[in-house]
Motif scaffolding. Structure first.
Motif, PDB file in Angstrom:
ATOM      1  N   ASN A  13      -3.033  -3.392  -0.900  1.00 14.33           N
ATOM      2  CA  ASN A  13      -4.248  -2.176  -0.990  1.00 14.33           C
ATOM      3  C   ASN A  13      -3.818  -0.943  -1.030  1.00 14.33           C
ATOM      4  OD1 ASN A  13      -6.131  -0.221   0.266  1.00 14.33           O
ATOM      5  ND2 ASN A  13      -7.457  -2.268   0.489  1.00 14.33           N
ATOM      6  N   LEU A  14      -3.998  -0.229  -2.195  1.00 13.70           N
ATOM      7  CA  LEU A  14      -3.518   0.949  -2.464  1.00 13.70           C
ATOM      8  C   LEU A  14      -3.758   2.191  -1.488  1.00 13.70           C
ATOM      9  CD1 LEU A  14      -2.650   0.955  -6.220  1.00 13.70           C
ATOM     10  CD2 LEU A  14      -0.955   0.880  -4.533  1.00 13.70           C
ATOM     11  N   THR A  15      -5.144   1.925  -0.968  1.00 10.33           N
ATOM     12  CA  THR A  15      -5.782   3.129  -0.450  1.00 10.33           C
ATOM     13  C   THR A  15      -5.104   2.868   1.194  1.00 10.33           C
ATOM     14  OG1 THR A  15      -7.759   2.501  -1.664  1.00 10.33           O
ATOM     15  CG2 THR A  15      -7.944   3.757   0.570  1.00 10.33           C
ATOM     16  N   GLU A  16      -5.017   1.627   1.652  1.00  8.50           N
ATOM     17  CA  GLU A  16      -4.634   1.609   2.935  1.00  8.50           C
ATOM     18  C   GLU A  16      -3.090   1.376   3.033  1.00  8.50           C
ATOM     19  OE1 GLU A  16      -6.503  -1.982   4.541  1.00  8.50           O
ATOM     20  OE2 GLU A  16      -8.592  -1.015   4.097  1.00  8.50           O
ATOM     21  N   LYS A  17      -2.402   1.397   2.084  1.00  6.06           N
ATOM     22  CA  LYS A  17      -0.718   1.142   1.914  1.00  6.06           C
ATOM     23  C   LYS A  17      -0.305  -0.081   2.503  1.00  6.06           C
ATOM     24  CE  LYS A  17       0.499   5.981   1.251  1.00  6.06           C
ATOM     25  NZ  LYS A  17       1.130   7.147   1.850  1.00  6.06           N
ATOM     26  N   SER A  18      -1.335  -1.165   2.297  1.00 10.14           N
ATOM     27  CA  SER A  18      -0.834  -2.277   2.970  1.00 10.14           C
ATOM     28  C   SER A  18      -0.649  -3.633   2.001  1.00 10.14           C
ATOM     29  CB  SER A  18      -2.097  -2.919   3.798  1.00 10.14           C
ATOM     30  OG  SER A  18      -3.148  -3.182   3.096  1.00 10.14           O
ATOM     31  N   CYS A  19       0.283  -4.572   2.380  1.00  7.85           N
ATOM     32  CA  CYS A  19       0.741  -5.736   1.606  1.00  7.85           C
ATOM     33  C   CYS A  19       0.744  -6.743   2.425  1.00  7.85           C
ATOM     34  CB  CYS A  19       2.072  -5.531   1.170  1.00  7.85           C
ATOM     35  SG  CYS A  19       2.370  -4.159  -0.055  1.00  7.85           S
ATOM     36  N   LEU A 110      -0.129 -14.990  -7.518  1.00  4.66           N
ATOM     37  CA  LEU A 110      -1.012 -13.839  -8.105  1.00  4.66           C
ATOM     38  C   LEU A 110      -0.549 -12.687  -7.066  1.00  4.66           C
ATOM     39  CD1 LEU A 110      -4.690 -15.361  -7.929  1.00  4.66           C
ATOM     40  CD2 LEU A 110      -3.315 -14.701  -9.884  1.00  4.66           C
ATOM     41  N   VAL A 111      -0.760 -11.568  -7.641  1.00  2.00           N
ATOM     42  CA  VAL A 111      -0.700 -10.242  -6.975  1.00  2.00           C
ATOM     43  C   VAL A 111      -1.895  -9.579  -7.176  1.00  2.00           C
ATOM     44  CG1 VAL A 111       0.599  -8.040  -6.542  1.00  2.00           C
ATOM     45  CG2 VAL A 111       1.995 -10.226  -7.042  1.00  2.00           C
ATOM     46  N   ILE A 112      -2.937  -9.247  -6.296  1.00  6.54           N
ATOM     47  CA  ILE A 112      -3.890  -8.759  -6.416  1.00  6.54           C
ATOM     48  C   ILE A 112      -4.033  -7.064  -5.932  1.00  6.54           C
ATOM     49  CG2 ILE A 112      -6.413  -8.641  -5.860  1.00  6.54           C
ATOM     50  CD1 ILE A 112      -6.190 -11.391  -5.407  1.00  6.54           C
ATOM     51  N   ILE A 113      -4.081  -6.350  -6.881  1.00  6.89           N
ATOM     52  CA  ILE A 113      -3.818  -4.712  -6.527  1.00  6.89           C
ATOM     53  C   ILE A 113      -5.247  -3.831  -6.533  1.00  6.89           C
ATOM     54  CG2 ILE A 113      -2.831  -2.624  -7.213  1.00  6.89           C
ATOM     55  CD1 ILE A 113      -0.551  -4.553  -8.760  1.00  6.89           C
ATOM     56  N   GLU A 114      -5.501  -3.555  -5.371  1.00  5.64           N
ATOM     57  CA  GLU A 114      -6.843  -3.066  -5.277  1.00  5.64           C
ATOM     58  C   GLU A 114      -6.843  -1.607  -4.574  1.00  5.64           C
ATOM     59  OE1 GLU A 114      -8.410  -6.261  -2.867  1.00  5.64           O
ATOM     60  OE2 GLU A 114      -7.729  -5.432  -0.892  1.00  5.64           O
ATOM     61  N   GLY A 115      -7.785  -0.877  -4.643  1.00  4.88           N
ATOM     62  CA  GLY A 115      -8.051   0.584  -4.328  1.00  4.88           C
ATOM     63  C   GLY A 115      -7.109   1.418  -5.264  1.00  4.88           C
ATOM     64  N   ARG A 116      -6.909   2.817  -4.584  1.00  8.06           N
ATOM     65  CA  ARG A 116      -6.023   3.896  -5.301  1.00  8.06           C
ATOM     66  C   ARG A 116      -5.513   4.557  -4.109  1.00  8.06           C
ATOM     67  NH1 ARG A 116     -10.096   7.868  -8.315  1.00  8.06           N
ATOM     68  NH2 ARG A 116      -9.875   6.343 -10.049  1.00  8.06           N
ATOM     69  N   GLY A 194      -2.503   3.178 -13.635  1.00  7.15           N
ATOM     70  CA  GLY A 194      -2.334   4.652 -13.875  1.00  7.15           C
ATOM     71  C   GLY A 194      -3.495   5.183 -12.937  1.00  7.15           C
ATOM     72  N   SER A 195      -4.677   4.726 -13.155  1.00  9.14           N
ATOM     73  CA  SER A 195      -5.868   5.139 -12.538  1.00  9.14           C
ATOM     74  C   SER A 195      -5.662   4.873 -10.764  1.00  9.14           C
ATOM     75  CB  SER A 195      -7.261   4.425 -12.927  1.00  9.14           C
ATOM     76  OG  SER A 195      -7.124   3.273 -12.405  1.00  9.14           O
ATOM     77  N   LYS A 196      -4.882   3.921 -10.514  1.00 11.76           N
ATOM     78  CA  LYS A 196      -4.702   3.457  -9.050  1.00 11.76           C
ATOM     79  C   LYS A 196      -3.356   4.183  -8.748  1.00 11.76           C
ATOM     80  CE  LYS A 196      -6.899  -0.706  -9.447  1.00 11.76           C
ATOM     81  NZ  LYS A 196      -8.031  -0.370  -8.672  1.00 11.76           N
ATOM     82  N   ASN A 197      -2.941   5.240  -9.557  1.00 16.20           N
ATOM     83  CA  ASN A 197      -1.567   5.927  -9.117  1.00 16.20           C
ATOM     84  C   ASN A 197      -0.414   5.263  -8.926  1.00 16.20           C
ATOM     85  OD1 ASN A 197      -1.914   8.881  -9.312  1.00 16.20           O
ATOM     86  ND2 ASN A 197      -3.258   8.816  -7.533  1.00 16.20           N
ATOM     87  N   LEU A 198      -0.298   3.811  -9.511  1.00 20.13           N
ATOM     88  CA  LEU A 198       0.667   2.975  -9.430  1.00 20.13           C
ATOM     89  C   LEU A 198       1.567   2.751 -10.529  1.00 20.13           C
ATOM     90  CD1 LEU A 198       1.885   0.423  -7.580  1.00 20.13           C
ATOM     91  CD2 LEU A 198       0.596  -1.028  -8.892  1.00 20.13           C
ATOM     92  N   LYS A 199       2.725   3.196 -10.160  1.00 14.55           N
ATOM     93  CA  LYS A 199       3.877   3.622 -11.233  1.00 14.55           C
ATOM     94  C   LYS A 199       4.491   2.274 -11.904  1.00 14.55           C
ATOM     95  CE  LYS A 199       6.395   5.959 -13.961  1.00 14.55           C
ATOM     96  NZ  LYS A 199       5.904   6.514 -15.324  1.00 14.55           N
ATOM     97  N   ALA A 200       4.676   1.496 -10.775  1.00 12.34           N
ATOM     98  CA  ALA A 200       5.589  -0.027 -11.141  1.00 12.34           C
ATOM     99  C   ALA A 200       5.407  -0.928 -10.066  1.00 12.34           C
ATOM    100  CB  ALA A 200       6.964   0.612 -11.359  1.00 12.34           C
TER     101      ALA A 200
END
Length: 600
Positions: A13-19, A110-116, A194-200
């Protein structure tokens, strides 16, 4: 480690910065095989299909298959599933290289990436440890620069999948590049990242993959390896010339779309062929991890105008940046291909968009004031320049970055975009190869050749020779190839293996790996289930059956040249039969079909 599936997914969760690590739904895994099918099921369950593809609520799912990372030949694929910003459909983009196996060895299905994220981040995975790190210093870097920087600061043996400047700029056909030159290429998955501000995503995995029945798996792997080493396509054609072997073959068949599909043959095809590439810039071939085919091309440019090194171009790229644009300048095509890798862009849509822009320019619908330069068919320098502008999101490149449909529509001529559901055609003319026209029109992710490669029987004669001009039986062939492809993708197997092997071999490996006892019929039913579920997602996203069509040029403008001169696509004669074979009521899966597949 589990058998085939590890039974774990990583939720970021990119919004919460959690894995967090969660158990995988193994019932879904069995019903949808893994990879493409399983990730699509999670997307269908967790995301509103009507959502804006670039909104934080859309999710980006990286998926391995139950055979990814196993020692069966060419089992090194992963998939990226999301909603596409280019088409509005469900997107599944497939890639090989070394990153897919590394992700599996780290222990994830799976890796599920959510939020921004508020600021640029990248994901670091080292077996059971996953964390988000600052990527502000990586923003703006090309894909190769990004990979080098991450390996230097995280782990020297890490495998990296990342976006380039095109993904950051939300180019609608931006891709995710792994191992510097392999790409989850189509439908704009890189723009979602890119919309999620995830570079890599950087991965170091030191585990393995086990099989439930090791003896049976070993026997199955030996069988597939033997078949791959004996088939002329996988043992001779692809290793020698890569996919570029097709340039002359398709041109001689009258099916090479030229100058934005105004023609079906290119009089300078020999100049951009696999044979010519081998004589000039090719250094060696290269395979993905565990692959015995080695279709990749390692090339180098060293001339006054262009320089650089990398991989490719492959057939689709030689066509899209070459014949589609009327360009016979091989050095320019190779350079543009390198730029697409560095900026992170799908070469098919990029080249097709340049071709569309060139026709718009020559018809007076774009001016120098719009483009900043003359854009004429055959101008390799202009083609390279527009690729660069698009990757940087500068000048006319900002309009090109939306794809050919939106560009042509903005000029009042959407019919000049060679697309289905706003995704550009690959390198086969649907007027010359009737089954491919049907496949384009019915593909769930828009025009696509790797959702049902009917070129194989219609042109190459594999598994049997079909008449490319005939329409009888093509509906059943299209469904069968689409369902097989769904299974192969979901298993984590390279599609190129299917020139030599088929569902019997994939089923045998799947059962040995997972411990299941699927019949070949059940595996084909799983492919049908996956394909129908994707269709249901699209319907909920507002993609109705009226979009199962082809551009006016393909339906009503006869080919003016070549052995297929005078042909048009006979899609209307095939479409109803296709729906009937699928059990869809005029393009909408029937209630009976949905229930029979367990989708209700």
């Amino acid at each position: 480690m589990g058998n085939g599936w590890h039974g774990k997914l990583l939720r970021v969760n990119l919004t919460e910065k959690s894995c967090t690590i969660e158990p995988l739904n193994l019932e879904w895994a069995a019903a949808y095989v893994g990879g493409r099918g399983l990730a699509s099921k999670y997307l269908m369950d967790e995301v509103d299909p009507a959502i804006d593809a670039l909104a934080p609520g859309n999710k980006l799912i990286l998926a391995t298959g139950p055979l990814t990372g196993t020692y069966g030949a060419a089992n090194g694929r992963y998939m990226v599933v999301t909603k596409s910003p280019l088409t509005g459909t469900i997107a599944c983009s497939n890639s090989g290289g070394y990153f897919p196996c590394e992700l599996k060895y780290a222990g994830y299905d799976l890796v599920i990436i959510e939020g921004r994220a508020e600021t640029p981040l990248y994901l670091k995975i080292h077996n059971d440890t996953a964390e988000l790190a600052d990527a502000s210093h990586l923003w703006g870097k090309t894909t190769d620069q990004t990979e080098d920087a991450i390996r230097a600061e995280f782990h020297g043996d890490a495998k990296v999948a990342c976006i380039g400047p095109a993904g950051e700029k939300l180019v609608h056909f931006a891709c995710i590049v792994n191992d510097k030159h392999r790409a989850a290429g189509r439908s704009g998955v890189g723009a979602v990242m890119g919309s999620k501000n995830l570079k890599a995503v950087a991965v170091r995995g030191t585990g393995g993959v086990t099989a439930a029945d090791r003896a049976a798996f070993r026997d199955g792997a030996r069988e597939t390896l033997k078949m791959l080493r004996q088939h002329p396509v996988s043992a001779e054609g692809l290793p020698a010339l890569g996919t570029a072997v097709l340039v002359n073959i398709i041109n001689q068949s009258g099916a090479l779309p030229t100058r934005n599909s105004q023609c079906g043959t290119f009089d300078k095809a020999e100049d951009i062929s696999g044979e010519r590439l081998a004589q000039t810039f090719l250094k060696r071939n290269k395979g993905c991890m565990g692959c015995v085919i080695g279709c990749g091309r390692v090339t180098r440019l060293a001339e006054p105008r262009f320089s650089g090194s990398g991989e490719g171009p492959e057939y689709e790229t030689l066509w899209s940046l070459g014949a589609a644009c009327g360009v016979s300048d091989l050095a320019a095509i190779v350079k543009a291909n390198y730029l697409c890798d560095e900026y992170g862009m799908d070469t098919i849509t990029m080249g097709s968009t340049v071709a569309c822009a060139m026709e718009l320019y020559e018809k007076g619908l774009l001016s120098d004031a719009d483009t900043g330069m003359p854009l004429r068919f055959g101008d390799g320098n202009a083609m390279v320049r527009l690729v660069e502008l698009t990757g940087k999101g500068e000048g006319f490149g900002t309009r090109a970055g939306l794809g050919s449909y939106r560009l042509a529509e903005s000029c009042g001529a959407p019919e000049l975009s060679m697309t289905v559901k706003k995704q550009e055609f690959p390198a086969y003319d649907g007027r010359a190869i009737q089954g491919m026209g049907l496949e384009y029109a019915t593909s769930n992710r828009g025009a696509c050749h790797v959702r049902g490669y009917l070129v194989s029987p219609e042109i190459l004669g594999v598994p049997e020779k079909l008449d490319p001009e005939a329409i009888e039986g093509k509906a059943a062939w299209a469904k069968a190839f689409q369902d097989v492809t769904a299974v192969v993708d979901s298993a984590g197997v390279c599609l190129f293996t299917t020139f030599a092997i088929g569902i019997p071999q994939v089923t045998k490996l799947f059962n040995a790996a997972t411990g299941h006892a699927f019949t070949e019929e059940q595996m084909m039913e799983a492919g049908d289930r996956i394909y129908t579920m994707e269709r249901l997602f699209n319907l909920k996203a507002g993609i109705d059956p009226s979009q199962d069509t082809l551009p006016r040029r393909i339906l009503s403008e006869p080919l003016p040249d070549g052995p297929m001169k005078g042909a048009v696509s006979r899609l209307p004669e095939m479409l109803s039969e296709y729906y009937r074979v699928r059990g869809w009521d005029e393009g909408i899966p029937s209630a009976e079909k949905v229930k029979a597949l367990g989708l209700s």
